[in-house]
Motif scaffolding. Structure first.
Motif, short mmCIF file in Angstrom:
data_model
loop_
_atom_site.label_atom_id
_atom_site.label_comp_id
_atom_site.label_asym_id
_atom_site.label_seq_id
_atom_site.Cartn_x
_atom_site.Cartn_y
_atom_site.Cartn_z
N THR A 82 0.82 -1.21 0.00
CA THR A 82 0.00 0.00 0.00
C THR A 82 0.86 1.27 0.00
O THR A 82 1.84 1.35 -0.71
CB THR A 82 -0.98 -0.04 1.17
OG1 THR A 82 -0.27 -0.29 2.39
CG2 THR A 82 -2.00 -1.15 0.97
N SER A 83 0.52 2.23 0.80
CA SER A 83 0.95 3.61 0.62
C SER A 83 2.45 3.82 0.45
O SER A 83 2.89 4.48 -0.48
CB SER A 83 0.45 4.46 1.79
OG SER A 83 0.84 5.78 1.63
N GLY A 143 -0.56 3.69 8.05
CA GLY A 143 0.63 4.45 8.41
C GLY A 143 0.85 5.64 7.50
O GLY A 143 1.23 6.72 7.95
N GLY A 144 0.62 5.44 6.18
CA GLY A 144 0.86 6.51 5.23
C GLY A 144 -0.38 7.19 4.74
O GLY A 144 -0.35 8.36 4.34
N SER A 145 -1.52 6.48 4.73
CA SER A 145 -2.74 7.04 4.18
C SER A 145 -3.94 6.52 4.96
O SER A 145 -3.84 5.59 5.75
CB SER A 145 -2.88 6.66 2.70
OG SER A 145 -2.96 5.25 2.55
N THR A 146 -5.08 7.17 4.70
CA THR A 146 -6.35 6.72 5.27
C THR A 146 -7.34 6.57 4.13
O THR A 146 -7.46 7.44 3.27
CB THR A 146 -6.88 7.72 6.31
OG1 THR A 146 -5.99 7.74 7.43
CG2 THR A 146 -8.27 7.33 6.79
N SER A 160 -8.79 7.76 -1.06
CA SER A 160 -7.62 7.61 -0.21
C SER A 160 -6.91 8.95 -0.10
O SER A 160 -6.70 9.62 -1.12
CB SER A 160 -6.67 6.55 -0.80
OG SER A 160 -5.48 6.45 -0.04
N VAL A 161 -6.56 9.34 1.13
CA VAL A 161 -5.83 10.59 1.33
C VAL A 161 -4.63 10.34 2.24
O VAL A 161 -4.62 9.42 3.05
CB VAL A 161 -6.74 11.70 1.94
CG1 VAL A 161 -7.82 12.10 0.95
CG2 VAL A 161 -7.36 11.25 3.25
N ASP A 162 -3.62 11.18 2.10
CA ASP A 162 -2.33 10.94 2.77
C ASP A 162 -2.29 11.50 4.19
O ASP A 162 -1.57 12.46 4.49
CB ASP A 162 -1.20 11.54 1.93
CG ASP A 162 -0.94 10.76 0.66
OD1 ASP A 162 -1.37 9.59 0.60
OD2 ASP A 162 -0.33 11.31 -0.26
N LEU A 201 -10.64 17.06 1.04
CA LEU A 201 -10.41 16.32 -0.20
C LEU A 201 -11.26 15.05 -0.24
O LEU A 201 -11.88 14.74 -1.25
CB LEU A 201 -8.94 15.95 -0.34
CG LEU A 201 -7.96 17.07 -0.67
CD1 LEU A 201 -6.53 16.53 -0.69
CD2 LEU A 201 -8.29 17.69 -2.02
N ALA A 202 -11.26 14.32 0.88
CA ALA A 202 -12.04 13.08 0.94
C ALA A 202 -13.51 13.35 0.69
O ALA A 202 -14.20 12.59 -0.01
CB ALA A 202 -11.84 12.40 2.28
#
Length: 333
Positions: A82-83, A143-146, A160-162, A201-202
């Protein structure tokens, strides 16, 4: 039932699931489920590259997982990355290492694919429950994105956003190479502003406020649930499908963000690899709940890993059906 193996390699942890799965019924019988903190995303937000020591930690975990997969005799394996590995310039080095150890190439999935796996894993067993209204908002804080997904029986919208817990920690809470202990009010405010901008953004894609049940996934959320339950040790069965109120999430988040490393490490259910990033993860969850108007979060231990396993089993069944049709055609000929 098909015996499958799934690996989810994220920014902070790498996880393995070996299970017997039946995607038609939603049954999933665990044979081996484990997690290793490898911090693959160490420094990626700053350097754009996977650190050599982070790669070696990840490869060491892969070697242990290869032994477990062989021991259980899984028919098929899928490795999803993933991220961190999406963002890294040297991701080819990561791909080659995984291929050498496990015999499969890691799939560096898109954020939308990641969201769909998470939604399937989290909601397949919730179907038909009268106490959980739909649509669901499934939130996977990595860890990197949600990842944000809204849907009922299937995905309706995803983004997906960081704003993962490692990325937020490294971006806002690190000074002179170390995590501030505890963070300053200014650091927390800057992190909160970054999270709110990502939620904007989401919300361009995912109607966060329309959901009627919030389902929270991954280590930050399950750790908060463990704290809320006041567990003497991490207990997956008690955490799974527990519910934590907005007020309790706010209370825990505020404590985590004013506590020291030693105080957080002393929490009996806290994994050592989450001590420095749990404050950021908690703030992401709190911000989401406030934005979505959620009075509680339903915590799920079943997430992207389970979604990957179901997809592997579906592909295996489709392959068997194709083989049977081919045999029938040959017999008729």
């Amino acid at each position: 039932m098909t015996r499958v193996a799934a690996v989810d390699c994220g920014t902070n942890s790498i996880r393995l699931l070996v299970a017997d799965a039946d995607p038609r019924t939603g049954e999933l019988a665990d044979l081996d489920r484990r997690m290793t903190i490898v911090r693959l995303g160490q420094g990626v937000d700053r350097t754009g590259r996977l650190a050599s020591e982070a790669l070696e930690r990840t490869f060491a975990a892969c070697r242990a997982y290869a032994e477990a997969i062989k021991e259980h005799g899984a028919e098929r394996l899928r490795f999803v990355a993933t991220s961190a590995s999406r963002d890294a310039e040297n991701r080819d080095e990561f791909v080659r290492g995984v291929l050498d150890i496990l015999g499969v190439e890691p799939e560096v999935v898109t954020g939308d694919q990641e969201a769909e796996f998470s939604f399937t894993g989290a909601t397949k067993e919730l179907a038909g429950r009268d106490d959980l209204a739909t649509p669901y908002l499934v939130v996977d804080i990595g860890g990197g994105s949600t990842e944000f997904v809204v849907g009922a029986d299937r995905v309706r919208a995803a983004r997906s956003v960081d704003i993962g817990c490692v990325r937020m920690t490294e971006r806002h809470l690190v000074r002179d190479g170390a995590v501030t202990d505890p963070p300053t009010a200014e650091q927390v405010a800057a992190m909160r502003a970054d999270i709110e901008a990502a939620l904007d953004l989401a919300e361009e894609t995912v109607p966060l406020r329309e959901a009627r049940t919030l389902v929270g996934l991954a280590g930050s959320v399950t750790t908060i649930a463990a704290i809320a339950l006041d567990l003497d040790e991490y207990d997956s069965e008690r955490i799974h499908h527990s519910r934590v109120s907005l007020a309790r999430v706010r209370e825990i988040t505020e404590w985590l963000l004013r506590s020291t490393h030693a105080e957080r490490a002393a929490v009996p259910s806290m994994h050592p690899g989450r001590v420095d990033v749990i404050g950021a993860g908690a703030l992401v969850l709190l911000s989401i709940m406030e934005r979505a108007g959620a009075e509680e979060v339903v915590v799920s231990e079943h997430d992207i890993l389970d979604g990957i396993a179901f997809k592997v089993a579906e592909d295996a069944e489709a392959g068997r059906q194709g083989d049977r049709r081919a045999v029938t055609r040959r017999e008729r000929a």
